[in-house]
Every structure is written in C-alpha cells, then in structure tokens.
Write an enzyme that holds these catalytic residues in place. Sequence first.
Site, PDB file in Angstrom:
ATOM      1  N   HIS A 140      10.272  -0.873   6.706  1.00  0.00           N
ATOM      2  CA  HIS A 140       9.349  -1.090   5.596  1.00  0.00           C
ATOM      3  C   HIS A 140       7.901  -0.776   6.001  1.00  0.00           C
ATOM      4  O   HIS A 140       7.323   0.210   5.547  1.00  0.00           O
ATOM      5  CB  HIS A 140       9.474  -2.539   5.111  1.00  0.00           C
ATOM      6  N   HIS A 193       4.300   2.060   4.586  1.00  0.00           N
ATOM      7  CA  HIS A 193       2.875   1.729   4.485  1.00  0.00           C
ATOM      8  C   HIS A 193       2.043   2.379   5.590  1.00  0.00           C
ATOM      9  O   HIS A 193       1.062   3.079   5.334  1.00  0.00           O
ATOM     10  CB  HIS A 193       2.679   0.216   4.574  1.00  0.00           C
ATOM     11  N   HIS A 245      10.485   3.698  -0.062  1.00  0.00           N
ATOM     12  CA  HIS A 245       9.850   2.382  -0.182  1.00  0.00           C
ATOM     13  C   HIS A 245      10.587   1.502  -1.177  1.00  0.00           C
ATOM     14  O   HIS A 245      10.775   0.300  -0.938  1.00  0.00           O
ATOM     15  CB  HIS A 245       8.389   2.518  -0.597  1.00  0.00           C
ATOM     16  N   ASN A 253      12.159  -2.257  -0.419  1.00  0.00           N
ATOM     17  CA  ASN A 253      11.238  -3.296  -0.892  1.00  0.00           C
ATOM     18  C   ASN A 253      11.750  -4.114  -2.071  1.00  0.00           C
ATOM     19  O   ASN A 253      11.740  -5.344  -2.027  1.00  0.00           O
ATOM     20  CB  ASN A 253       9.898  -2.674  -1.278  1.00  0.00           C
ATOM     21  N   ILE A 310       2.933  -2.247  -3.514  1.00  0.00           N
ATOM     22  CA  ILE A 310       3.168  -3.674  -3.249  1.00  0.00           C
ATOM     23  C   ILE A 310       3.773  -3.816  -1.865  1.00  0.00           C
ATOM     24  O   ILE A 310       4.414  -2.882  -1.388  1.00  0.00           O
ATOM     25  CB  ILE A 310       4.098  -4.315  -4.309  1.00  0.00           C
TER      26      ILE A 310
END
Length: 757
Positions: free
Chosen positions: A452, A457, A606, A610, A757
Amino acid sequence: MHVVWWCTAESGVEKTRVTAYAHKTLREGHYEAEFKVPASFGPVGAVLVENEHHKEVFIKEIKLVTGGDSSTAVTFDCNSWVHSKFDNPEKRIFFTLKSYLPSDTPKGLEDLRKKDLQALRGDGHGERKVFERVYDYDVYNDLGDPDKNPAHQRPVLGGNKQYPYPRRCRTGRPRTKKDPETEMREGHNYVPRDEQFSEVKQLTFGATTLRSGLHALLPALRPLLINKKDLRFPHFPAIDDLFSDGIPLPAQTGFDAIRTVVPRMVKLVEDTTDHVLRFEVPEMIERDRFSWFKDEEFARQTIAGLNPLCIQLLTEFPIKSKLDPEVYGPAESAITKEILEKQMNGALTVEQALAAKRLFILDYHDVFLPYVHKVRELQDATLYASRTIFFLTDLGTLMPLAIELTRPKSPTRPQWKRAFTHGPDATDAWLWKLAKAHVLTHDTGYHQLVSHWLRTHCCVEPYIIAANRQLSRLHPVYRLLHPHFRYTMEINALAREALPNDLIKRGLAVRGEDGELELTIKDYPYAHDGLLVWDSIRQWASEYVNVYYKSDEAVAADPELRAFWDEVRNVGHGDKKDEPWWPVLDTRDSLVETLTTIMWVTSGHHSAVNFGQYHFAGYFPNRPTTIRKNMPVEEGGPGEEMEKFLKQPETTLLDMLPTQMQAIKVMTTLDILSSHSPDEEYMGEFAEPSWLAEPMVKAAFEKFGGRMKEIEGFIDECNNNLDLKNRCGAGIVPYELLKPFSKPGVTGRGIPSSISI
C-alpha cells in the site's frame, strides 16, 4: 482582479497584450471584465491573473465571451488557488485548453511556457510558504522527533545506501536541535497549494480531522475499556459486542469531532439521548461470522483479499534463506519434503507438485528476520519470520499445507524454528491457529508498509513532482496524468513493474507465444480483473499518445518529456537510478507502457489494496495488526505459557491479539481509509476539459468509459459463477475491489483515478 489576455502569435510576432480589471458581480463567486480586442489580435492562448485582494482566491474557470454569444466562449480550465499580489507579485498564468508538444508551441506562448515551469520549480532554498505552488525534492528526514524525546530518533530514508527510498516534496522546515539531519515536524507541513484537499474532502476525509477525532474519542473511551489487570478482550463475544451493543459514549465526549470523522459509527440509542460507538459489521463477518477461522478462507484471501500481491509460485526445494547463517542461524527451512507430502496425503511427491506448478509460498522469512530482536524489545510485542506453503487443488482453490515460524539466533540463544501443520489432534490444531495469526500479522504489516504505502503513495510522489517541474500545463502528457495525481501529495504529508510483469515475476502467469498472459491459478480474482482494467487503460493511453505523437522520433525528440523522465529516475528515485529495469522513453510503445503503469498504480493497484480494508480487517482477528505473545512452544517443555495454552487455548489466542484500545484505533482508522469521498472521480467517468476540446481524444475517452462499464458487468458475471470458487460460494465475499464505479462510503468497490485516501 487584474486580467491580461495573451495572443498565441502564430506568426512569431508578439502582439500587444490586452489588459482589464475584473469586478465582483451580483452572482455569487463571479467576476466580470470588459475590454476591447483589436480585430487583428488573433487567437487567445493564455491569460495572466493578478489577485489584488489580501487573501488567496480560488478560480474554477475563466471564459472569454465575444459578441455576447457564450456558445463560442474560449474556456480556461483553472481549478487553482491564485495567491495575493501582496504575497507574491508575479501574475498567475493559465493556458487555453488546446494541448501542445514543445515543438508545436505557438511562438507567442513559448516564453510563458518556460516562465510557468520555472515558477513551479522554485530555487530550492528557504522554507516553503502555505500559498506557494513550488515542487522540489527532499529525503524522508521528518519521520522522527528527537527534540521531543530521544527515543523518537528515526533514520533518514533516502539518499544513502542503507535506506534507499523515493523522494518526497521538500518543505524546507528547520532542522532539529538534537539531530541536524532531521527536519522539525512542528508548524505547517507544506504541500503545494493546488495539491491540497477540496473543501468536500476536507470535511469528510482530512488527515487532520482524523487525528482530531481520534484525540477526542480515545481519551473518552479509555476509562471504559481499561481495567487494572487486563487490557485484552475477555472473550470473543466481547469483540462481537463492538458490532451489536457498541460502547457507551460519555456525555462529555466531543461528539462534533467524532461525528465528523466516523459519522456512521456514532449511534443514538433508541428512546434515549445517549450515544454509543457501534461499528458496522464488516461484510466478510456479515456473510459468515466464522470465516476468519477457516483454512480455506485464509488461503483464498491470498488471491482474493486485501493483499493479493505477495503469493508466489514455489520453484525451488528445499527452501533456503539467503541471509547470512553466521548472523541469523542455519539457512535451511523447517518445512521438509516429508511434511509437505504427508499434508498432500501422498497424492504427489514434492518434485511432482513443483513440476505441475501446484505449490505456492507466502514468504515473509528473509524480509522480517532481521527485525525480530528489535521488535521483541518493545513492550507487549513480538515477531517471527514466516513461510507458508499452499497447494493448488483440482478445484482451483488453495489449501494451506504448512507454516514455518523462525526466531534468529542471538548472542545468548540459538536459532529457533518450527513447522506447524493442521494436525489430527487438538493441540496441533490449536497451534496451527496461533501460527496462522502470526502469518496474518506479517501479511498485514507488509500490506500496509509495502503493497500500500511504498508501492502506491510513496513511489508515485516523485512522478508528481517531476511532472509539475518538467511538463508544462500545455503538455498533453501532463494533462493525461493530472487527474491521476489528484490529492496524492496531501494524503502522503510505482511499482517498478507493471501488473503483467509482476504476475510473471511471481510465477503467477506465463506469456504465451502470441503474447497473451496465461494465469497459473486460473481463478485468481485480483489478477483476472486487474488485467481487464490494465488492458483498458493501456488502450486509452495508446489512442491518446497517437493523437499527439505521430512517430517514435517525436517521442525521442520531446525535451520536456525527456527532462521529466530523467528527473523521475535520477532525482526522484535517485537511490535506484542505476537499476537495469528502468525503461527508456524513446518510442510511442515505451511511452504508452510507462503511462499505463503510472495510471494503473494510482488507480487499480491502489484500489485493490485500499478500499477493502474494512471489509477484510474491520474484524481484527482476521488481520491483526500486532501480535503480543510468543508461541507457547517456543522455549519447549511444560512452561507456564504452555500449561495455560493446554488448559484454555482460546485465552492464549486472545492474549496474542491486539488490546481493546489498539483494536478500536485500528478499526476506526480502517473505516475511514476504506471510504469513498462524495466528490470521488472514478476511472472512465469524468473527462478533463482539455480532452473534450480535442475531438479524437474525446472519442477515445468515451470508448474507454464504455469499456470500464463493460468490465463492471463482466465482474458481476464472474462473481455469480459457481465454478469460480475463489469468488463465489457459501458465505464468500465476492471480489469487487476492481469494479470501476461506486457510491460514496465504505463499499468495497470503485476505482478512483487517483490516490486520494
């Protein structure tokens, strides 16, 4: 508001600029300006704006209307904050919707194109200010806070061989007093102004709101949860109570803060004015409350759960560690040929199973073994390294065969390791369940930190910085990628291989002579659905690229594209710049492949790791974030822990699992992280204005949106196919994490364009 219109000046002769002042109108949020434009002025290519207010102003769009006919208006899509001239005297530049490669830029816009990029790069000095939109690089040197507590000292990630890491956006904050290498965490954590959340997202999902809500919630709950002797849940029905009765909230609790963060959790008790914190039942528990305890669900989630990225084909046996045996102990695995063949009921030898591609491994051995002793120094925490072996059945499902747990040697103790299987007696069966809890914790930690955070990110941020520094707002590649970068830097305050290559690397797919992928596990929901999305994105990227680049030579000759890619590799990912896997962007195919990878990581990848977090981890025994006790057999012999385990094994499991406070913290956070914002933008749903301005791009996007809707329907068909036992069956959560569209909230589906997010 001072407005300057700028001609494209195709002839190369810069025309006189047209200047006017915009005044507020009676329509809320609207400004108007009137001015005369000479008939010879030519097409308008840019507008410069000076904000004469003392506060920043958000400009959604600017329309140039001639002759009172709005149908012929020239639109400038801004969606940007414009600083006050008292903060920065430089005017803001906005370009028309028409995209240009550098070589095609009208002469009248060439200098503006360069000037705008220079403003975005900054000079690399000083502390960044709130109103700025400067993009620059720094290492992760703000993870610790040694001035507050020496124990909070943390290493710098990036810029050194020991801790290679992608770069983050530079803030320029002062360094700490105790450590000149560490940046202070106090004050404003700079994010370029246009990267910050919209007002809608700030109200629903802001990181600051999350923090403030938890700060209001946890102190209020602590007296209700803690007794003097025991912090854990006393029994499993007490865990179930979190979803039924809930936890009473004291009257003095900050309801406003809590409601803002977790509105669906604060419930009003019927016929009273009292409130409780009551969690929604996660879907996997709603469908089958005992699923978390089952071996088949443990195995299924490795290919259709929250982290379907780590299971690999087992290709070598016996299994050996690659770590130094002088430091960590013997390299040989405790999982032997005899153990595996016994668990396969003698149907196959290990050699036959390997040849038939029937054995798979979830390997957290070498990645965690170096950290075992460090973690064990923490209070109420422990760690092992682990390996888990699975067998592919004739039904296409996976069956776990054996788990190995290892503690490395230390100066005072030899290495300890043991293989666990689901044996025929009660003791072995319960030890197997405890071993599974350890493996699930390893998978949870790896999922959050690598699958993740790092692979989405963290790795995307350098691409965002480089794109803003080197690709003009006029560049078609910038305009293709821009919606995929929305809010990513705010939530952070690429995977090196794309999906097909990742599957091949893990032995989960092979490429046939025709170039098509064949999955090793035919019913592999993440891979199957992911490849559908991947192919759709690739087709969209290919059609888009071919509109603007008419040859491979045009790609190779693009100076902004070359500068973007050089900076991504040599600065943003400088610690890995010499790796052999970096592609060269010199053909249309290589550009399409790179753009597809970036778009996939920010969207499909993602989403897959997520938005199922609450569905699969909201019931925390299914995916514990920490384990607090060692296996009772670690030391051998009839010790106190072993006696306690033999007398009441369920108590041992509860002792191992997170405390009440740890669980509530995690469950609350996962509920928020799994939620879609009301202003979420999904892949294939909304076109950028610049795409609509080019007819060929508009047509390509409409086809892309149509394909994404077709994928929705196809996934529904698969989830209702009883022959696909990894996604359809009694009590099974259908695999919907890669369904493209969703409503707001916690849905377990939907592919937003960006990591928001």
